[in-house]
Design a protein around this motif. Structure first.
Motif, PDB file in Angstrom:
ATOM      1  N   PRO A 186     -18.610   9.081  71.031  1.00 32.91           N
ATOM      2  CA  PRO A 186     -18.062   9.329  69.702  1.00 32.91           C
ATOM      3  C   PRO A 186     -18.156   8.071  68.845  1.00 32.91           C
ATOM      4  CG  PRO A 186     -16.423   9.713  71.462  1.00 32.91           C
ATOM      5  CD  PRO A 186     -17.548   8.925  72.039  1.00 32.91           C
ATOM      6  N   THR A 187     -18.416   8.252  67.561  1.00 32.62           N
ATOM      7  CA  THR A 187     -18.477   7.095  66.665  1.00 32.62           C
ATOM      8  C   THR A 187     -18.152   7.486  65.234  1.00 32.62           C
ATOM      9  OG1 THR A 187     -19.834   5.241  65.877  1.00 32.62           O
ATOM     10  CG2 THR A 187     -20.951   7.344  66.187  1.00 32.62           C
ATOM     11  N   VAL A 191     -16.842  15.653  63.435  1.00 30.36           N
ATOM     12  CA  VAL A 191     -15.396  15.819  63.598  1.00 30.36           C
ATOM     13  C   VAL A 191     -14.761  15.182  62.364  1.00 30.36           C
ATOM     14  CG1 VAL A 191     -13.381  15.350  65.028  1.00 30.36           C
ATOM     15  CG2 VAL A 191     -15.638  15.623  66.098  1.00 30.36           C
ATOM     16  N   PRO A 192     -14.183  15.989  61.475  1.00 30.34           N
ATOM     17  CA  PRO A 192     -13.627  15.445  60.233  1.00 30.34           C
ATOM     18  C   PRO A 192     -12.423  14.536  60.497  1.00 30.34           C
ATOM     19  CG  PRO A 192     -13.886  17.836  60.122  1.00 30.34           C
ATOM     20  CD  PRO A 192     -14.054  17.443  61.552  1.00 30.34           C
ATOM     21  N   GLN A 193     -12.131  13.708  59.518  1.00 35.33           N
ATOM     22  CA  GLN A 193     -10.990  12.802  59.602  1.00 35.33           C
ATOM     23  C   GLN A 193      -9.721  13.583  59.236  1.00 35.33           C
ATOM     24  OE1 GLN A 193     -11.452   9.394  57.098  1.00 35.33           O
ATOM     25  NE2 GLN A 193     -10.051   8.144  58.277  1.00 35.33           N
ATOM     26  N   PHE A 223      -6.973  16.966  64.508  1.00 35.30           N
ATOM     27  CA  PHE A 223      -7.774  16.569  65.656  1.00 35.30           C
ATOM     28  C   PHE A 223      -7.175  15.372  66.391  1.00 35.30           C
ATOM     29  CE2 PHE A 223     -11.159  18.552  62.948  1.00 35.30           C
ATOM     30  CZ  PHE A 223     -11.364  19.647  63.768  1.00 35.30           C
ATOM     31  N   VAL A 224      -6.377  14.589  65.688  1.00 38.32           N
ATOM     32  CA  VAL A 224      -5.786  13.389  66.283  1.00 38.32           C
ATOM     33  C   VAL A 224      -4.480  13.716  67.011  1.00 38.32           C
ATOM     34  CG1 VAL A 224      -4.863  11.088  65.795  1.00 38.32           C
ATOM     35  CG2 VAL A 224      -6.857  11.922  64.541  1.00 38.32           C
ATOM     36  N   ASN A 225      -3.680  14.590  66.416  1.00 36.33           N
ATOM     37  CA  ASN A 225      -2.410  14.990  67.022  1.00 36.33           C
ATOM     38  C   ASN A 225      -2.659  16.136  67.997  1.00 36.33           C
ATOM     39  OD1 ASN A 225      -1.092  13.118  65.353  1.00 36.33           O
ATOM     40  ND2 ASN A 225      -0.979  14.604  63.689  1.00 36.33           N
ATOM     41  N   PHE A 226      -3.288  15.797  69.111  1.00 39.51           N
ATOM     42  CA  PHE A 226      -3.766  16.826  70.036  1.00 39.51           C
ATOM     43  C   PHE A 226      -2.702  17.270  71.033  1.00 39.51           C
ATOM     44  CE2 PHE A 226      -4.999  12.616  71.590  1.00 39.51           C
ATOM     45  CZ  PHE A 226      -4.381  12.596  72.833  1.00 39.51           C
ATOM     46  N   SER A 227      -2.989  18.420  71.637  1.00 38.82           N
ATOM     47  CA  SER A 227      -2.154  18.972  72.695  1.00 38.82           C
ATOM     48  C   SER A 227      -3.015  19.174  73.926  1.00 38.82           C
ATOM     49  CB  SER A 227      -1.568  20.323  72.246  1.00 38.82           C
ATOM     50  OG  SER A 227      -1.045  21.038  73.356  1.00 38.82           O
ATOM     51  N   ARG A 236     -14.354  11.273  63.100  1.00 41.69           N
ATOM     52  CA  ARG A 236     -13.532  10.747  62.006  1.00 41.69           C
ATOM     53  C   ARG A 236     -14.383  10.509  60.747  1.00 41.69           C
ATOM     54  NH1 ARG A 236     -11.151   7.217  65.982  1.00 41.69           N
ATOM     55  NH2 ARG A 236     -12.210   5.465  64.989  1.00 41.69           N
ATOM     56  N   ILE A 237     -15.139  11.535  60.391  1.00 40.86           N
ATOM     57  CA  ILE A 237     -16.017  11.454  59.215  1.00 40.86           C
ATOM     58  C   ILE A 237     -15.284  12.019  57.999  1.00 40.86           C
ATOM     59  CG2 ILE A 237     -18.251  12.104  58.264  1.00 40.86           C
ATOM     60  CD1 ILE A 237     -18.376  10.333  60.802  1.00 40.86           C
ATOM     61  N   HIS A 238     -15.329  11.308  56.893  1.00 39.48           N
ATOM     62  CA  HIS A 238     -14.661  11.755  55.670  1.00 39.48           C
ATOM     63  C   HIS A 238     -15.235  13.099  55.233  1.00 39.48           C
ATOM     64  CE1 HIS A 238     -13.236  11.843  51.518  1.00 39.48           C
ATOM     65  NE2 HIS A 238     -12.334  10.934  51.882  1.00 39.48           N
ATOM     66  N   SER A 239     -14.379  13.966  54.746  1.00 34.57           N
ATOM     67  CA  SER A 239     -14.789  15.329  54.391  1.00 34.57           C
ATOM     68  C   SER A 239     -15.867  15.369  53.303  1.00 34.57           C
ATOM     69  CB  SER A 239     -13.567  16.139  53.935  1.00 34.57           C
ATOM     70  OG  SER A 239     -12.944  15.511  52.828  1.00 34.57           O
ATOM     71  N   GLN A 240     -15.952  14.325  52.484  1.00 37.02           N
ATOM     72  CA  GLN A 240     -16.958  14.311  51.417  1.00 37.02           C
ATOM     73  C   GLN A 240     -18.283  13.678  51.854  1.00 37.02           C
ATOM     74  OE1 GLN A 240     -15.201  12.515  47.941  1.00 37.02           O
ATOM     75  NE2 GLN A 240     -13.739  14.181  47.641  1.00 37.02           N
TER      76      GLN A 240
END
Length: 206
Positions: free
Chosen positions: A114-115, A176-178, A182-186, A150-154
């Motif tokens: 991931p990057t 994977v958008p920012q 996606f960060v607050n995962f379960s 963590r790519i900006h939506s624009q």
């Protein structure tokens, strides 16, 4: 026989853990039998699972195992023979050793790096992919996959691909958008928006 997907990067904070768990939960909702292995000796996911199970009480979820950098590859060889598991997801530690990376590549069917598009992450990703490349000589079936994270939506996909085009790896055509979701995962509940990313990874494991 199980397929092994390992998340690897030369540094922490690139999204290995968040993507490993999102992939594992998503595959589970798709009816796949999943095992997740984490090699960070803090065992963050194992602890989170216990907390979630305590709150949910009767929900179990897929199994999460803890391992260590120097042990995980040998353990994976044994686990891979288990016909009851479709996918083994490995969340490798940020400080995985050179020897650990080599062994993990030889045991894996796919390695996902991931990057983000920050200069620091891109430099680390180039170095990581360069370090992984020789493993394909010993494991010709190995797929090295770069996941834009963590790519900006624009930011459009063309810009992402231009930033990563010199990498000797498969660049996923999804991002994977920012987003906090996606960060607050379960470890128990899948995020529906992650399904296209999971499908994109799976197409290289057919």
């Amino acid at each position: 026989m199980s397929k092994i997907i390992s998340f690897i990067s030369r540094k922490g904070g690139t999204g290995k853990t968040t993507n490993a768990i999102n992939l594992a939960t998503t595959l589970t909702t798709m009816g796949k039998r999943v095992l997740l292995v984490e090699t960070d000796e803090n065992y963050t996911l194992h602890t989170l699972r216990k907390m979630e199970q305590f709150k949910a009480k009767d929900v179990t979820g897929f199994e999460i195992l803890g391992s260590k950098d120097h042990d995980v590859a040998d353990e994976l060889v044994k686990l891979k023979e288990n016909k009851k598991i479709d996918f083994i997801i490995v969340d490798s530690a940020g400080k995985t050793t050179d020897e650990g990376i080599k062994k993990l590549c030889l045991a894996s069917d796919a390695v996902v790096v991931p990057t983000s598009l920050t200069q620091n992450d891109l430099l680390v990703t180039y170095q990581t992919v360069t370090d992984l490349a020789p493993a394909r000589d010993l494991n010709p079936k190995l797929k090295i996959i770069v996941l834009p994270n963590r790519i900006h939506s624009q930011t459009n996909v063309y810009t992402v691909r231009e930033s990563l085009k010199n990498l000797d790896a498969i660049i996923l055509p999804v991002i994977v958008p920012q987003k906090n979701l996606f960060v607050n995962f379960s470890t128990l509940e899948a995020e529906k928006e992650y399904q296209p990313i999971a499908q994109a990874i799976l197409q290289y494991l057919a």
